[in-house]
Design an enzyme around this catalytic site. Structure first.
Site, PDB file in Angstrom:
ATOM      1  N   ASN A   1     -10.300  -0.017   0.778  1.00 37.12           N
ATOM      2  CA  ASN A   1      -8.840  -0.018   0.681  1.00 37.12           C
ATOM      3  C   ASN A   1      -8.427  -0.617  -0.670  1.00 37.12           C
ATOM      4  O   ASN A   1      -8.679  -1.785  -0.930  1.00 37.12           O
ATOM      5  CB  ASN A   1      -8.296  -0.852   1.852  1.00 37.12           C
ATOM      6  CG  ASN A   1      -6.784  -0.956   1.850  1.00 37.12           C
ATOM      7  OD1 ASN A   1      -6.110  -0.603   0.875  1.00 37.12           O
ATOM      8  ND2 ASN A   1      -6.231  -1.461   2.940  1.00 37.12           N
TER       9      ASN A   1
ATOM     10  N   CYS B   1       0.815  -1.228   0.000  1.00 35.42           N
ATOM     11  CA  CYS B   1       0.000   0.000   0.000  1.00 35.42           C
ATOM     12  C   CYS B   1       0.846   1.273   0.000  1.00 35.42           C
ATOM     13  O   CYS B   1       0.348   2.344  -0.336  1.00 35.42           O
ATOM     14  CB  CYS B   1      -0.946   0.017   1.198  1.00 35.42           C
ATOM     15  SG  CYS B   1      -1.912  -1.485   1.336  1.00 35.42           S
TER      16      CYS B   1
ATOM     17  N   HIS C   1      -3.114   6.910   3.225  1.00 36.55           N
ATOM     18  CA  HIS C   1      -3.614   5.623   2.722  1.00 36.55           C
ATOM     19  C   HIS C   1      -4.989   5.365   3.336  1.00 36.55           C
ATOM     20  O   HIS C   1      -5.181   5.532   4.544  1.00 36.55           O
ATOM     21  CB  HIS C   1      -2.630   4.527   3.100  1.00 36.55           C
ATOM     22  CG  HIS C   1      -3.121   3.152   2.788  1.00 36.55           C
ATOM     23  ND1 HIS C   1      -3.754   2.847   1.600  1.00 36.55           N
ATOM     24  CD2 HIS C   1      -3.086   1.995   3.503  1.00 36.55           C
ATOM     25  CE1 HIS C   1      -4.094   1.566   1.607  1.00 36.55           C
ATOM     26  NE2 HIS C   1      -3.703   1.027   2.752  1.00 36.55           N
TER      27      HIS C   1
END
Ligand code: UT7
Length: 336
Positions: free
Chosen positions: A293, A111, A263
């Site tokens: 996500n 990520c 994030h």
């Protein structure tokens, strides 16, 4: 020592998976998902390859930048869900965009990938006189490696892609900090090919996998496995740590930031990280409710949406900050 973002673009699949949809195959409910994660829906690919999503985002970024793709000297594609072991996704993006003069490679920092890649592009453009622009993009199809029988993780993930065309700009604000803690690798992982050759004794092989052998077999054997609490704890500390380290290198005060693009993993992680950075929540760009996500695509999708909706304007001081499997963490401070 800086970097200028000339244009951004993003792509998310049509198919929308709402919290309600999950109640049809796991024991869950909309209220739990919303209050524990901030997510209401996420997009999931309906057969389109990962590179297709990346190419759509890349074309949009090139168009927004208003540049000739033949002047792109570097493409870095970040993904943990590439369609092929080889060639790299970035080579396919080159084919799709006509950026024929670009060096191409993929980068995996989970990520944190987009922030890592942005910083690599900065370093490349600074030292390579023949490269005027770099195309940095992230494309992820997490629905491919999501275990839809694991209710604590499957509700988190979605698919999407985003890209940015960047140029080196000597006098612009810029600092970065990249880091990792490999001892936390076991807290979030997805295996690639499982031992399948005829020369392997499956039982002996399993012993060598150590922490990573969770005895998962069957349909979801290659899927993400995470210790949510450990990742949560790491995330709330790693993002402030990365941002503070980047700021310290150039004597920058984080209070001067106009916007943070974190994030998008869990709204509670973002809230705690903002508190730890002593920054008001209003400065955070948040789109987790609609996208969930999307791993390395999450920061650039949020960036593109914020730019297009006017939440981020030219001259704003921004910080892109992420964490992810590895465990990795990364921050870039720059002017938009
Ligand atoms: O890019 C990085 C990717 N990963 C992350 O960022 C993950 C970080 N971690 C998290 O976001 C959170 O730890 C989760 C959202 C994964 C889990 O939230 P939590 O507040 O840590 O919940 P929990 O695991 O402590 O579970 C609390 C309860 C449990 O029930 P009991 O044991 O208290 O009876 C779970 O079984 O909630 C239950 N639960 C659910 N209930 C309804 C877990 N998942 C669900 C669900 N629906 N989907």
């Amino acid at each position: 020592m800086g970097l200028s973002i000339l244009g951004t673009g993003s792509y998310t699949p049509e198919h929308k998976l709402t919290n309600e949809d999950f109640t049809e195959f796991i024991e869950t409910n909309d209220e739990w998902i919303r209050t524990r994660t901030g997510i209401r829906s996420r997009r999931v690919a309906d057969g389109e390859p990962t590179w297709y999503m990346g190419a759509q985002a890349a074309r949009a970024a090139i168009e927004a930048a208003g540049i000739d793709p033949t002047e792109i000297g570097l493409i870095i594609d970040t993904t943990i869900t590439q369609d092929f072991c080889t060639p790299s996704t970035s080579c396919i993006i080159q084919r799709e965009t006509g950026a024929v003069n670009a060096a191409c490679f993929d980068l995996n920092a989970a990520c944190s990938g987009f922030v890592y890649a942005l910083d690599m592009a900065h370093r490349f453009l600074k030292t390579e006189p023949s490269a005027r622009y770099a195309l940095v993009l992230a494309n992820e199809q997490l629905s491919r490696i999501t275990n839809y029988e694991d209710r604590s993780s499957c509700i988190l993930f979605g698919d999407g892609a985003a890209a940015a065309v960047v140029e080196y700009k000597a006098d612009a604000l810029y600092s970065s900090h990249l880091g990792a803690d490999g001892t936390g690798a076991k807290f979030l992982f997805a295996r690639t090919a499982l031992p399948a050759s005829p020369f392997i004794d499956a039982e002996k092989a399993a012993q060598k996998w150590d922490d990573f052998d969770e005895g998962i077999i069957g349909r979801y054997a290659h899927c993400m496995k995470q210790d949510g609490k450990e990742v949560y704890r790491f995330a709330t500390q790693a993002m402030p740590k990365a941002a503070a380290a980047a700021a310290e290198k150039i004597g920058f005060d984080l209070q001067e930031l106009d916007r943070i693009v974190p994030h998008q993993a869990n709204i509670r992680i973002i809230e705690t990280a903002m508190k730890n950075m002593k920054l008001p929540m209003e400065k955070a760009v948040v789109n987790i409710a609609e996208h969930g996500n999307t791993s390395s695509a999450s920061i650039p999708i949020a960036l593109d949406e914020a730019v297009r909706s006017g939440q981020i304007k030219r001259g704003d001081k921004i910080c892109l900050v992420g964490f992810g499997a590895g465990l990795t963490y990364a921050a870039v401070i720059m002017e938009y």
